[in-house]
Design an enzyme around this catalytic site. Structure first.
Site, PDB file in Angstrom:
ATOM      1  N   ASN A   1      35.265  26.503  16.378  1.00 22.61           N
ATOM      2  CA  ASN A   1      36.085  26.858  17.183  1.00 22.61           C
ATOM      3  C   ASN A   1      37.559  27.738  16.468  1.00 22.61           C
ATOM      4  O   ASN A   1      38.344  27.976  16.476  1.00 22.61           O
ATOM      5  CB  ASN A   1      37.338  25.801  17.797  1.00 22.61           C
ATOM      6  CG  ASN A   1      37.743  24.610  16.927  1.00 22.61           C
ATOM      7  OD1 ASN A   1      38.202  24.550  16.152  1.00 22.61           O
ATOM      8  ND2 ASN A   1      37.869  23.542  17.466  1.00 22.61           N
TER       9      ASN A   1
ATOM     10  N   TYR B   1      40.694  15.742   6.574  1.00 26.69           N
ATOM     11  CA  TYR B   1      40.199  15.143   7.667  1.00 26.69           C
ATOM     12  C   TYR B   1      40.134  14.169   8.308  1.00 26.69           C
ATOM     13  O   TYR B   1      39.072  13.497   8.797  1.00 26.69           O
ATOM     14  CB  TYR B   1      39.307  15.762   8.349  1.00 26.69           C
ATOM     15  CG  TYR B   1      39.664  17.518   8.952  1.00 26.69           C
ATOM     16  CD1 TYR B   1      40.034  17.702  10.095  1.00 26.69           C
ATOM     17  CD2 TYR B   1      38.678  18.540   8.422  1.00 26.69           C
ATOM     18  CE1 TYR B   1      39.929  18.664  10.611  1.00 26.69           C
ATOM     19  CE2 TYR B   1      39.159  20.203   9.222  1.00 26.69           C
ATOM     20  CZ  TYR B   1      39.558  20.027  10.628  1.00 26.69           C
ATOM     21  OH  TYR B   1      39.967  20.889  10.634  1.00 26.69           O
TER      22      TYR B   1
ATOM     23  N   ARG C   1      40.373  30.119  20.367  1.00 24.28           N
ATOM     24  CA  ARG C   1      39.352  29.430  20.739  1.00 24.28           C
ATOM     25  C   ARG C   1      38.270  30.425  22.234  1.00 24.28           C
ATOM     26  O   ARG C   1      37.623  29.911  21.695  1.00 24.28           O
ATOM     27  CB  ARG C   1      39.023  28.157  20.441  1.00 24.28           C
ATOM     28  CG  ARG C   1      40.113  27.278  19.506  1.00 24.28           C
ATOM     29  CD  ARG C   1      40.550  26.156  19.450  1.00 24.28           C
ATOM     30  NE  ARG C   1      40.431  25.448  18.111  1.00 24.28           N
ATOM     31  CZ  ARG C   1      40.888  24.527  18.126  1.00 24.28           C
ATOM     32  NH1 ARG C   1      41.590  24.145  18.961  1.00 24.28           N
ATOM     33  NH2 ARG C   1      41.692  23.927  16.813  1.00 24.28           N
TER      34      ARG C   1
ATOM     35  N   LYS D   1      39.616  29.263   9.848  1.00 22.15           N
ATOM     36  CA  LYS D   1      37.943  28.227   8.938  1.00 22.15           C
ATOM     37  C   LYS D   1      36.350  29.175   8.894  1.00 22.15           C
ATOM     38  O   LYS D   1      37.027  29.818   9.731  1.00 22.15           O
ATOM     39  CB  LYS D   1      37.558  27.549  10.350  1.00 22.15           C
ATOM     40  CG  LYS D   1      38.924  26.011  10.920  1.00 22.15           C
ATOM     41  CD  LYS D   1      38.022  25.393  12.276  1.00 22.15           C
ATOM     42  CE  LYS D   1      38.938  24.416  12.551  1.00 22.15           C
ATOM     43  NZ  LYS D   1      38.829  23.305  13.207  1.00 22.15           N
TER      44      LYS D   1
END
Ligand code: IDP
Ligand code: MG
Length: 138
Positions: free
Chosen positions: A112, A49, A102, A9
């Site tokens: 995360n 998402y 994480r 991410k």
């Protein structure tokens, strides 16, 4: 052999964690069969998402995932969906087992570091969201 989609991410990319994450995959015997740097627009983030639409964190999550470059990968191996989830650790880094990505690197329940598909059907959909079959080797 199973396939799954992994995303580093924007927080992981901007903090220089690409190599660290890839090292963990390779050291655990996972094969990377496709990989690229890309961006998700807000609209594409909402599509990715979609299952979380309506949840209180949806707006923030889709803003975050669209906020900078991401690294997307197809991972391959035996039981790789669960294997990757085990390496990632729990969604909430405070509950993630020590030694997971994480637990070691997340700073926030949202930020995360990594995404991983959670089932064969979602893996197939998520891989197709980013890669054509010609872009996957092996
Ligand atoms: P997962 O990434 O472990 O599969 P999901 O429940 O599918 O977790 O949630 C997708 C992403 O949404 C999480 O990785 C995290 O970035 C974010 N998220 C999940 N739950 C919360 C929350 O309660 N607050 C803020 N963000 C959340
Ligand atoms: Mg999920």
């Amino acid at each position: 052999m199973e396939r799954t989609l992994s995303i580093i991410k924007p927080d992981g990319v901007s903090r220089g964690l690409i190599g660290e994450v890839i090292k963990r995959f390779e050291e655990s015997g996972i094969k990377i069969t496709a990989m690229k740097m890309t961006y998700l627009s807000k609209k594409k983030a909402e599509g990715f998402y979609a299952v979380h639409r309506g949840k209180p964190f949806f707006e923030s999550l889709t803003d975050f995932i669209a906020s900078g470059p991401i690294t997307v990968m197809v991972l391959e191996g035996e039981d790789v969906i669960q294997h990757n989830r085990d390496l990632m650790g729990a969604t909430n880094y405070k509950e993630a087992k020590p030694g997971t990505i994480r637990a070691d690197f997340a700073t926030d329940i949202e930020k995360n570091v990594v995404h991983g598909s959670d089932a064969p059907e979602t893996a197939a959909t998520e891989i197709a969201y980013f890669f054509s079959s010609l872009e996957i080797v092996g």
